[in-house]
Motif scaffolding. Sequence first.
Motif, PDB file in Angstrom:
ATOM      1  N   GLU A 270      -7.738   0.106   1.668  1.00  0.00           N
ATOM      2  CA  GLU A 270      -8.332   1.257   1.364  1.00  0.00           C
ATOM      3  C   GLU A 270      -7.318   2.349   1.452  1.00  0.00           C
ATOM      4  OE1 GLU A 270      -8.978  -0.889   3.695  1.00  0.00           O
ATOM      5  OE2 GLU A 270     -10.835  -1.255   4.400  1.00  0.00           O
ATOM      6  N   PHE A 271      -6.463   2.203   0.531  1.00  0.00           N
ATOM      7  CA  PHE A 271      -5.170   3.275   0.622  1.00  0.00           C
ATOM      8  C   PHE A 271      -5.580   4.506   0.305  1.00  0.00           C
ATOM      9  CE2 PHE A 271      -5.353   2.166  -3.809  1.00  0.00           C
ATOM     10  CZ  PHE A 271      -4.998   3.448  -4.500  1.00  0.00           C
ATOM     11  N   LEU A 272      -6.738   5.068  -0.339  1.00  0.00           N
ATOM     12  CA  LEU A 272      -7.073   6.335  -0.526  1.00  0.00           C
ATOM     13  C   LEU A 272      -7.533   7.046   0.705  1.00  0.00           C
ATOM     14  CD1 LEU A 272      -8.787   6.022  -4.015  1.00  0.00           C
ATOM     15  CD2 LEU A 272      -6.537   7.114  -3.537  1.00  0.00           C
ATOM     16  N   THR A 273      -7.894   6.128   1.775  1.00  0.00           N
ATOM     17  CA  THR A 273      -8.223   7.064   3.002  1.00  0.00           C
ATOM     18  C   THR A 273      -7.034   7.711   3.578  1.00  0.00           C
ATOM     19  OG1 THR A 273      -7.918   5.090   4.238  1.00  0.00           O
ATOM     20  CG2 THR A 273     -10.070   5.140   3.322  1.00  0.00           C
ATOM     21  N   VAL A 274      -5.980   7.413   3.281  1.00  0.00           N
ATOM     22  CA  VAL A 274      -4.736   8.067   3.982  1.00  0.00           C
ATOM     23  C   VAL A 274      -4.575   9.637   3.807  1.00  0.00           C
ATOM     24  CG1 VAL A 274      -2.062   8.132   4.064  1.00  0.00           C
ATOM     25  CG2 VAL A 274      -3.351   5.735   3.921  1.00  0.00           C
ATOM     26  N   LEU A 275      -5.324   9.707   2.754  1.00  0.00           N
ATOM     27  CA  LEU A 275      -5.357  11.222   1.907  1.00  0.00           C
ATOM     28  C   LEU A 275      -5.916  12.206   2.926  1.00  0.00           C
ATOM     29  CD1 LEU A 275      -5.765  10.502  -1.815  1.00  0.00           C
ATOM     30  CD2 LEU A 275      -3.653  10.573  -0.362  1.00  0.00           C
ATOM     31  N   THR A 352      -4.190   3.637 -13.417  1.00  0.00           N
ATOM     32  CA  THR A 352      -3.221   4.510 -12.866  1.00  0.00           C
ATOM     33  C   THR A 352      -3.861   5.531 -12.007  1.00  0.00           C
ATOM     34  OG1 THR A 352      -2.339   4.424 -15.289  1.00  0.00           O
ATOM     35  CG2 THR A 352      -1.691   6.265 -13.782  1.00  0.00           C
ATOM     36  N   THR A 353      -3.202   5.672 -10.885  1.00  0.00           N
ATOM     37  CA  THR A 353      -3.546   6.654  -9.585  1.00  0.00           C
ATOM     38  C   THR A 353      -2.808   7.754  -9.659  1.00  0.00           C
ATOM     39  OG1 THR A 353      -4.245   4.667  -8.542  1.00  0.00           O
ATOM     40  CG2 THR A 353      -4.203   6.464  -7.478  1.00  0.00           C
ATOM     41  N   VAL A 354      -3.176   8.816  -9.560  1.00  0.00           N
ATOM     42  CA  VAL A 354      -2.558  10.090  -9.321  1.00  0.00           C
ATOM     43  C   VAL A 354      -3.163  10.902  -8.217  1.00  0.00           C
ATOM     44  CG1 VAL A 354      -1.520  12.460 -10.139  1.00  0.00           C
ATOM     45  CG2 VAL A 354      -1.843  10.269 -11.682  1.00  0.00           C
ATOM     46  N   ILE A 355      -2.171  11.183  -7.184  1.00  0.00           N
ATOM     47  CA  ILE A 355      -2.573  12.008  -6.128  1.00  0.00           C
ATOM     48  C   ILE A 355      -1.966  13.257  -6.203  1.00  0.00           C
ATOM     49  CG2 ILE A 355      -2.288  12.315  -3.542  1.00  0.00           C
ATOM     50  CD1 ILE A 355      -1.915   8.961  -3.655  1.00  0.00           C
ATOM     51  N   LEU A 372       2.579  12.341   3.416  1.00  0.00           N
ATOM     52  CA  LEU A 372       1.942  11.239   2.871  1.00  0.00           C
ATOM     53  C   LEU A 372       2.935  10.297   2.694  1.00  0.00           C
ATOM     54  CD1 LEU A 372      -0.209  13.137   0.299  1.00  0.00           C
ATOM     55  CD2 LEU A 372      -1.085  11.732   2.184  1.00  0.00           C
ATOM     56  N   LYS A 373       4.143  10.281   2.132  1.00  0.00           N
ATOM     57  CA  LYS A 373       4.945   9.314   2.014  1.00  0.00           C
ATOM     58  C   LYS A 373       5.147   8.326   3.396  1.00  0.00           C
ATOM     59  CE  LYS A 373       7.806  11.072  -1.820  1.00  0.00           C
ATOM     60  NZ  LYS A 373       9.110  11.394  -2.259  1.00  0.00           N
ATOM     61  N   ARG A 374       5.404   9.207   4.249  1.00  0.00           N
ATOM     62  CA  ARG A 374       5.433   8.389   5.657  1.00  0.00           C
ATOM     63  C   ARG A 374       3.992   7.525   6.003  1.00  0.00           C
ATOM     64  NH1 ARG A 374       7.974  13.238   7.156  1.00  0.00           N
ATOM     65  NH2 ARG A 374       6.137  13.928   8.128  1.00  0.00           N
ATOM     66  N   ARG A 375       2.918   8.225   5.548  1.00  0.00           N
ATOM     67  CA  ARG A 375       1.769   7.576   5.884  1.00  0.00           C
ATOM     68  C   ARG A 375       1.816   6.218   5.162  1.00  0.00           C
ATOM     69  NH1 ARG A 375      -3.115  12.066   6.406  1.00  0.00           N
ATOM     70  NH2 ARG A 375      -2.260  13.142   8.187  1.00  0.00           N
ATOM     71  N   TYR A 376       1.915   6.105   3.883  1.00  0.00           N
ATOM     72  CA  TYR A 376       1.825   5.167   2.929  1.00  0.00           C
ATOM     73  C   TYR A 376       2.916   4.098   3.294  1.00  0.00           C
ATOM     74  CZ  TYR A 376      -1.674   6.830  -0.286  1.00  0.00           C
ATOM     75  OH  TYR A 376      -3.097   7.168  -0.688  1.00  0.00           O
TER      76      TYR A 376
END
Length: 833
Positions: A270-275, A352-355, A372-376
Amino acid sequence: MAFDRDLQPTAAVRGNLQFTHSGLVTATYFVEPLGYGLRRGSDKFDVKAAHHALVTSLPDGALLLGIQARLNTLDVLTKMVEGVDLDTCEDYADEVVASFERMRAIGPRTRIHLLSIPVGAGNTGISGLARVWRGSTTAVDATAISRAELDGYAEKANEILSRIGGDFDPVPVPASLFQWLWEHYLSRGAVGDPVAPARAGALDDATAAVFRSAALDEGARSDGNRRLRPSFVPVIKVVQPDFEYRPSYQAMLTPHSFPYSGMVFPGGSEFLTVLEAMENVTVDWAMRIATRSADQVLKNNELNLRRLGDQMDQRDQEVSFAQNTLAAKAQMLGEYNNHFEVNSGESEVSFTTVIAVGGPSREIAMDAVNTLKRRYKRFQVELAAPVGAQVDLWSMFVPGSPPRRAFDDFAHIVPSDMWAGFVPFTTSQVGDDSGPVIGVNLLSGNFEPIHFGIMEAALHDFSASFAVTGELGSGKSYFLKLMAVLVHDMGGQFLALDRSQVGEWEHFAGTIDDAVVIDLADPAVSLDPLRLFDPRIAGERALDSILPLLDLSPTSGAGAAASALLSVKGLAEHGIRSMLDLYRTARRLRGDGELAAEYADLAARLGTIVERVPVLFDPDLPPLRLDAAATVVRSHRLALPSAEELTTPHLYQRLPLTKRLGTALYELVGVAAREAFLSDNGRFGLLVGDEAHHFTQTQVGAAVTSDFSRDGRKHLAAIGLASHDPATDFQGAAHNLVPNRFVFRQRDEVLARNSLSWLGVDLEEAPFLLQVLREETSPPVGVGRRVPEERRGEMFMRDALNRIGRGKVLGPARPDRAAAITSTPTAARQTVP
């Protein structure tokens, strides 16, 4: 800063249908995200299955959006007053007004989920209309589109939605949402970013949209930094001519690679929860979808495998690493092919995913990008900010945008089953859709208000009853008083049993008009069931409480004699109208007839308590009347059995008379509240019990709990219970029928496990939650081991829809109400008679 791209494709809008300059027609919908949060793994697989049905039914070019925006404070207040007559509830009106400033200070946000699907090619004449992007503010006339065309596009959209199913409850957006989206994109994270529109009523349903003009300065060259080429700076400065003083700095991110070994579901995909929970910036996401059927995939795989074979034949004499690489690719292709052969219902998803990260300054935006880069990295997902492609990726957020090269350059291909594990349309929302705000959501990171529509639940066929658990000082009593005062302020009434030695509920009731305080050890009213209740049920109610008090079985000699006297016939025949009459009648009958011995036994047993319990036997005391706005029954001087004594047979048999008496009186208060509140008097009634085991572990108490939980929704009533150990106290009706559950700090490991299990959390799937509850929920700190003000009230909760989340109780917004339920008198200030 000018550029010649047409980034706003809309030529005309009719309702949720968008007609673009290129001739594409799209239909856009609000999507209801599925509850996720802390639910069990089995429930999460249901959410994944719903997303699988979604993606396999979407047409190519479908756009999924998750837009973050500030909540409109007025929308929050509107939900607070739903179903409440403010003209007659002035106290609650004051609470709502006070909540306005508090909500503005908190600044809650939300995420709007949207789905935009292509439904056909529009009238080619539209493409010749004036370009909106070039600064025109003239609305496009959409009257040239015929009704037949509109009906055809709507039918196509409904066909797609029918394949998707009703899990996401798609609702057509109003036409003006397209304008709202555009203004949000231009001001993302900056001062002019508009507040979120509610699903209904916040936006007008126009037939056209007017789009502001703006310039997208890739590389932020207008800031004066000309040493770097714009293609080397992954940032866009969005400037609007009418609002040059508040530009928005934005960065477009996209996953460069996903873990080679895949992403485990649930918990790892569930990678979008990081946002969520990003401070000082607004973060949106967009996902563009294209699918291919399993048959197409298998055909392509055969072709690709043949090509690999040819390459391997050409290099079979070559000594290099290339041969091993080709063999590894062939093995992966074989595994990929086997996946589709085994799963016939699968399809291939290219996405294609864009944040998008937006903030008021370049520094704030880039700090958020690095965060965000560190979280991912924890997800083993490499996040990139492609230089030179920022504007192209920015445009993907706009529904109806034509395909651009960047969309394909940063696309990923996975089986639909794996894509479904991303579960993009989910929410951590808990609570009700309306009602007073009791706290804010901590799990989502957006601090959305938690509504608890305790008085509205009955109208929606839900039980409003609730139960609370936690250790001493964790906030249970505070929460009970919060719910009681909210019920009162909204025009209801409550009865609370106060076991505290210092009389905290009595102190609290002193701030409420029309409040009655009763001390069972020094009574001013009578709890005589024969005087409290209608003669048709009075005898039955008396039997329920008196027989256990006298240690009698209903089939024993004295018990049978009592049953005969307390029948409707017996009451009328002997003129019994009170418990004192019952005692006198038993004494009179002890010397006559066949049951003389049984009446003598009954009279002797009653005689042991007549003088001790004036609240039952004093005929001069007026009977308890539950028509006051607030009733507090103090039971601090009653001896009450422990939960162990009530649940262990041999200990229960040895209960002293004082504890039996205390239990009987406790039960009678609950029975009286049941008779008063579970009647159609048009007023909501709340029964509050801080010692839950006295309501759940005895036969009468369990019946009271069950009746409130089952029938409260029919009669505008609820019960609120509190306990330290839900495994012991919340059994039977309290476990099965009470839907709303709250867990405050619990540092004992056994009790913490019991609390989370009662809540519905599977600790085998989420063992870390045990530490969160024990150590990170309102933790005491410092020398005095006090909880900081900002950390008080933290809790876990489960709502009526079985959604589990984490929040913080706020308490009343009115300072006087907050002081009333916060302050607790000390024993020294009490004058206990």
